[in-house]
Design an enzyme around this catalytic site. Structure first.
Site, PDB file in Angstrom:
ATOM      1  N   GLY A  15      -7.761   9.229  -0.673  1.00 31.20           N
ATOM      2  CA  GLY A  15      -8.208  10.068   0.434  1.00 31.20           C
ATOM      3  C   GLY A  15      -8.302  11.535   0.076  1.00 31.20           C
ATOM      4  O   GLY A  15      -8.451  12.383   0.955  1.00 31.20           O
ATOM      5  N   GLU A  51      -3.666   1.910  -7.337  1.00 35.03           N
ATOM      6  CA  GLU A  51      -4.137   3.039  -6.539  1.00 35.03           C
ATOM      7  C   GLU A  51      -3.247   4.251  -6.820  1.00 35.03           C
ATOM      8  O   GLU A  51      -2.182   4.395  -6.207  1.00 35.03           O
ATOM      9  CB  GLU A  51      -4.073   2.706  -5.049  1.00 35.03           C
ATOM     10  N   HIS A 104       0.843  -1.198   0.000  1.00 33.61           N
ATOM     11  CA  HIS A 104       0.000   0.000   0.000  1.00 33.61           C
ATOM     12  C   HIS A 104       0.883   1.255   0.000  1.00 33.61           C
ATOM     13  O   HIS A 104       1.923   1.285   0.640  1.00 33.61           O
ATOM     14  CB  HIS A 104      -0.939  -0.004   1.211  1.00 33.61           C
ATOM     15  N   GLU A 112       0.674   3.907   1.535  1.00 32.91           N
ATOM     16  CA  GLU A 112       0.984   4.459   2.864  1.00 32.91           C
ATOM     17  C   GLU A 112       2.128   3.691   3.519  1.00 32.91           C
ATOM     18  O   GLU A 112       2.938   4.254   4.242  1.00 32.91           O
ATOM     19  CB  GLU A 112      -0.290   4.447   3.731  1.00 32.91           C
TER      20      GLU A 112
HETATM   21  O1  LIG Z   1      -6.076   3.728  -0.066  1.00 34.10           O
HETATM   22  C1  LIG Z   1      -7.169   3.349  -0.415  1.00 34.10           C
HETATM   23  C2  LIG Z   1      -7.574   1.950  -0.254  1.00 34.10           C
HETATM   24  O2  LIG Z   1      -6.474   1.163   0.053  1.00 34.10           O
HETATM   25  C3  LIG Z   1      -8.170   4.289  -0.966  1.00 34.10           C
HETATM   26  O3  LIG Z   1      -8.565   5.144   0.041  1.00 34.10           O
HETATM   27  P1  LIG Z   1      -9.805   6.139  -0.213  1.00 34.10           P
HETATM   28  O4  LIG Z   1     -10.933   5.311  -0.774  1.00 34.10           O
HETATM   29  O5  LIG Z   1     -10.112   6.704   1.148  1.00 34.10           O
HETATM   30  O6  LIG Z   1      -9.329   7.179  -1.185  1.00 34.10           O
END
Ligand SMILES: O=C(CO)COP(=O)(O)O
Length: 250
Positions: free
Chosen positions: A172, A166, A94, A96
């Protein structure tokens, strides 16, 4: 045939009590769907979520794991620990984890190998940052993320891989890739896998889109031929929204 998948990544949200409430609501409202439905609560709540869901079709998956079998890695969780509580699918890569925890392609390749060695399914996340989209060829960035972490796998390993594209600029932020931008990238990903392996591997892998998927945009995003579902952050924390997104896939 590749499966349709809608997965909720709860990130660092929902304590034990809140997790139970959300799962109860989701279970009660879960629509009939062709898609596999997955939720990824935080690690401390995985075991309780598995127990609560019992024989439900909702699958509980993990947000992360370490690549080592066991040992002196304070704070980390191994594949065996996940399997022991009934979790056999793990999100790896991910953005993050890459951005805040220093996870490089090299580390991610080790994590993928460790999960596959235990016969787990891997939901591998990748995607370009805003600067990549603005300044360099973002297709190259995505290609190298895939290549560095996944293209040393055997063709047979790909039956255990789920991809989640993503774009970091859409996570987000409320800004989502347009359905056309998502389709363009997903088609590129499938072409890249065809070139590295073959059409069979490319056509059988589910490629999810993630980044500000909401009930209002899900139908259009999911209508694209190379988009096989979504990895949902914020909207997966609200039962009605997540249910609406599951309904959007049909
Ligand atoms: O990082 C995400 C899912 O792993 C996406 O997040 P959001 O749907 O909050 O933009």
């Amino acid at each position: 045939m590749r499966s349709k998948i809608v997965a909720g990544n709860w990130k660092m949200n929902k304590n034990l009590g809140e997790t139970k409430v959300l799962l109860t609501e989701l279970s009660a409202k879960l629509p009939e769907t062709q898609a596999e439905v997955m939720v990824a609560p935080t690690a401390v709540n995985l075991a309780s979520a598995v127990t609560q869901l019992g024989s439900s079709t909702i699958q509980v998956i993990a947000q992360n794991m370490h690549f080592a079998e066991n040992g002196a890695y304070t704070g980390e969780i191994s594949a065996d620990m996940l399997l022991a509580v009934g979790v056999d699918t793990v999100i790896i890569g991910h953005s993050e984890r890459r951005a805040y925890f220093g996870e490089t392609d090299e580390i991610l390749a080790k994590k993928v190998a460790a999960a596959l060695a235990k016969n787990m399914r891997v939901m591998f996340c990748f995607g370009e940052e805003l600067e990549d989209r603005r300044s360099v060829n973002h297709f190259n960035v995505v290609e190298s993320q895939l290549k560095n972490a996944l293209f040393t796998l055997d063709a047979a390993d790909w039956s255990k891989i789920i991809l989640a594209y993503e774009p970091v600029w859409a996570i987000g932020t409320g800004e989502t890739a347009s359905p056309e931008q998502a389709q363009e990238m997903h088609a590129f990903i499938r072409k890249t896998i065809t070139e590295a392996y073959d059409e069979g591997v490319a056509n059988n892998v589910s490629i999810l889109y993630g980044g500000s998927v909401k009930p209002a945009n899900a139908v259009e995003i999911f209508s694209k031929p190379d988009v096989d579902g979504g990895l949902i952050g914020g909207a997966s924390l609200v039962a009605d929204d997540f249910v609406a997104i599951i309904e959007a896939i049909g």
